[in-house]
Design a protein around this motif. Sequence first.
Motif, short mmCIF file in Angstrom:
data_model
loop_
_atom_site.label_atom_id
_atom_site.label_comp_id
_atom_site.label_asym_id
_atom_site.label_seq_id
_atom_site.Cartn_x
_atom_site.Cartn_y
_atom_site.Cartn_z
N ALA A 324 0.85 -1.20 0.00
CA ALA A 324 0.00 0.00 0.00
C ALA A 324 0.88 1.25 0.00
CB ALA A 324 -0.93 -0.02 1.20
N ILE A 325 1.94 1.22 0.81
CA ILE A 325 2.84 2.39 0.85
C ILE A 325 3.53 2.56 -0.50
CG2 ILE A 325 4.84 3.44 1.99
CD1 ILE A 325 4.06 1.79 4.52
N ASP A 326 3.99 1.44 -1.08
CA ASP A 326 4.61 1.50 -2.42
C ASP A 326 3.65 2.15 -3.41
OD1 ASP A 326 6.92 0.23 -1.64
OD2 ASP A 326 6.31 -1.76 -2.36
N ALA A 327 2.37 1.72 -3.36
CA ALA A 327 1.38 2.22 -4.32
C ALA A 327 1.16 3.72 -4.11
CB ALA A 327 0.07 1.46 -4.19
N LEU A 328 1.09 4.15 -2.85
CA LEU A 328 0.90 5.58 -2.56
C LEU A 328 2.11 6.39 -3.03
CD1 LEU A 328 -0.74 5.30 0.98
CD2 LEU A 328 -1.85 6.01 -1.14
N ASP A 329 3.31 5.88 -2.73
CA ASP A 329 4.55 6.55 -3.16
C ASP A 329 4.55 6.70 -4.68
OD1 ASP A 329 5.44 6.62 -0.61
OD2 ASP A 329 7.03 5.14 -0.83
N GLU A 330 4.18 5.60 -5.32
CA GLU A 330 4.28 5.56 -6.78
C GLU A 330 3.27 6.51 -7.44
OE1 GLU A 330 3.68 4.42 -10.75
OE2 GLU A 330 2.19 3.79 -9.25
N SER A 331 2.09 6.63 -6.80
CA SER A 331 1.05 7.43 -7.44
C SER A 331 1.15 8.91 -7.09
CB SER A 331 -0.33 6.89 -7.07
OG SER A 331 -0.77 7.48 -5.87
N ALA A 332 1.99 9.25 -6.09
CA ALA A 332 2.02 10.63 -5.58
C ALA A 332 2.22 11.67 -6.69
CB ALA A 332 3.10 10.77 -4.53
N SER A 333 3.10 11.34 -7.64
CA SER A 333 3.43 12.34 -8.66
C SER A 333 2.25 12.63 -9.60
CB SER A 333 4.63 11.87 -9.47
OG SER A 333 4.29 10.67 -10.12
N GLN A 335 -0.93 12.86 -8.56
CA GLN A 335 -2.10 13.30 -7.79
C GLN A 335 -2.23 14.81 -7.76
OE1 GLN A 335 -4.24 11.19 -6.85
NE2 GLN A 335 -3.09 9.28 -6.96
N PRO A 336 -3.48 15.31 -7.55
CA PRO A 336 -3.66 16.75 -7.41
C PRO A 336 -2.99 17.29 -6.14
CG PRO A 336 -5.71 15.56 -6.98
CD PRO A 336 -4.73 14.56 -7.50
N GLN A 337 -2.81 18.61 -6.10
CA GLN A 337 -2.15 19.29 -4.98
C GLN A 337 -2.69 18.90 -3.61
OE1 GLN A 337 0.08 21.88 -4.00
NE2 GLN A 337 1.18 21.06 -5.78
N ASP A 338 -4.05 18.84 -3.52
CA ASP A 338 -4.65 18.65 -2.19
C ASP A 338 -4.85 17.17 -1.82
OD1 ASP A 338 -6.45 18.16 -4.13
OD2 ASP A 338 -8.12 19.29 -3.23
N TRP A 339 -4.22 16.29 -2.57
CA TRP A 339 -4.38 14.85 -2.32
C TRP A 339 -3.71 14.44 -1.01
CZ3 TRP A 339 -0.49 10.80 -2.76
CH2 TRP A 339 -1.02 9.50 -2.73
N ILE A 340 -4.44 13.64 -0.25
CA ILE A 340 -3.86 13.14 1.00
C ILE A 340 -3.75 11.62 0.92
CG2 ILE A 340 -4.22 12.88 3.49
CD1 ILE A 340 -5.61 15.62 3.38
N PRO A 341 -2.53 11.10 1.00
CA PRO A 341 -2.39 9.63 0.94
C PRO A 341 -3.00 8.99 2.19
CG PRO A 341 -0.26 10.69 1.37
CD PRO A 341 -1.24 11.79 1.15
N ARG A 342 -3.77 7.94 1.96
CA ARG A 342 -4.47 7.32 3.10
C ARG A 342 -4.37 5.81 3.09
NH1 ARG A 342 -9.17 9.90 1.74
NH2 ARG A 342 -10.02 7.81 1.51
N ILE A 343 -4.30 5.25 4.28
CA ILE A 343 -4.44 3.80 4.44
C ILE A 343 -5.54 3.59 5.47
CG2 ILE A 343 -3.35 1.68 5.31
CD1 ILE A 343 -0.72 2.62 4.21
N ASP A 344 -6.55 2.82 5.12
CA ASP A 344 -7.63 2.53 6.07
C ASP A 344 -7.50 1.08 6.51
OD1 ASP A 344 -8.59 5.02 5.56
OD2 ASP A 344 -10.15 4.35 4.16
N ILE A 345 -7.53 0.89 7.81
CA ILE A 345 -7.48 -0.48 8.32
C ILE A 345 -8.74 -0.72 9.13
CG2 ILE A 345 -6.17 -2.14 9.71
CD1 ILE A 345 -3.73 -0.29 9.34
N ARG A 346 -9.42 -1.78 8.80
CA ARG A 346 -10.69 -2.04 9.47
C ARG A 346 -10.72 -3.50 9.90
NH1 ARG A 346 -16.08 0.13 8.54
NH2 ARG A 346 -15.19 1.71 7.18
#
Length: 438
Positions: A324-333, A335-346
């Motif tokens: 999940a962290i890899d995917a967030l890192d990879e997609s960061a570039s 994403q729009p300015q106000d994007w907040i990377p999130r991980i939800d654990i339930r």
Amino acid sequence: MPTSESDIILIVDDTPTNLAVLSEALTSANYQVAVALDGETALEQVGYKPPNLILLDVMMPGIDGFETCRQLKANPETAQIPIIFMTALSDTVDKVKGLSLGAVDYITKPFQQEEVLARVNVHLELYHLNHNLDRQVKERTAELSEALDSLQKAQVQLVQNEKMSSLGQLVAGVAHEINNPVNFIHGNLSHAKEYIADLLELLRLYQEKTPTVNPDVEAFAEEIDFEFLKEDLPKLLKSMEVGAGRIQGIIKSLKTFSRANETQFESINIHEGIESTLLILSNRIKAKSFRRDIQVKKIYGELPLIDCSSGQLNQVFTNILSNAIDALDESASRQPQDWIPRIDIRTAIEGDQVAITIANNGGTMSPEVQDHLFEPFFTTKPRGKGTGMGLSISHQIITEKHGGQLHCRVEGDRVEFVIEIPIQQTIAPTPHQAKSQS
Ligand SMILES: Nc1ncnc2c1ncn2[C@@H]1O[C@H](COP(=O)(O)OP(=O)(O)O)[C@@H](O)[C@H]1O
Ligand SMILES: [Mg+2]
């Protein structure tokens, strides 16, 4: 070797006398015989009752023997059936044409009964040999690919176990080394607090009982801002105590994590496992030059203790969370300015299972990737970064070792992994043990 009684031979000829002669010869040699008077009927008949061999006349009204043969060879269902042409013409061109269309042989009219039978026998035998060989090759291929598959899985397990076990040993070693000094810092802090309170009280008494203060003492008290020191010292001690307590908590998590190479089944608090994994990954969760802090939202349900191997389960959490962290890192570039990377654990109870959902936003996953996700060595990451083992091993741990399920759902930009495991194991490979807190 199949018996000749079971073989069906289809004779296609528009001359009834030829049909009668051949039928009789073949029936008396114990073959089952079917007949057709033209090419179209033959094709139809082959469709619902495929013969083991076809005797095919060349000259017929409607579609001729060559065309019938071409159509039979073009259909994968009937292409394997051996065809012997029957021709009155001893013309070589016709024979060559028949053979080039895929026929196995030809016989010339008028028939020599022995010759027909001999050729039919030879070709049926060849046909059966071929058929068996084909089946054996398919079986061997299936066996071999199964063996390769389990070899790959075993290899993955070995490498991953080795990796987790050395990481576990390292973490356990570090936790052990820090544990003692932290314990004596934490233990001595309460004594230090008492001593300092006593010293301050002693000073207060001195001040009270000594009406005239020596100017040197007064100057020094001012220099060190004694009034402030008196107030600040206890606060400082308090925060040292909080800090030391926090380190003890971290050590406890490290210890939970370091049991990664243990495969015994115990009654486990799943949330402790998740927390210790998050701790191990905390540095990766923090803001980077290319993205903000990852917001980790936890919605923990009321869970009983779960029968599982905590070490193996922590491996699964580590694999899924680091993906999940890899995917967030990879997609960061992207994403729009106000994007907040999130991980939800339930976590939640669902019937007699516990479901743990780990989701991240910002993801993309093509259907092809989704199809191969859990295969050993499947990775979309650059060389040296991805090994393609994380999900394959996680799948194995959840399904084979814990009798559960692991699947992936993609919805918009949300990629979600769902782990489901039974609360109580019926397939536990080792006897149950009471939870031992190391
Ligand atoms: N959260 C996720 N978002 C997008 N893709 C993912 C995610 N988790 C896994 N994948 C895909 O699955 C592949 C296999 O994952 P894994 O088995 O852990 O191997 P690795 O991480 O070494 O590539 C990854 O390369 C990636 O393409
Ligand atoms: Mg991975």
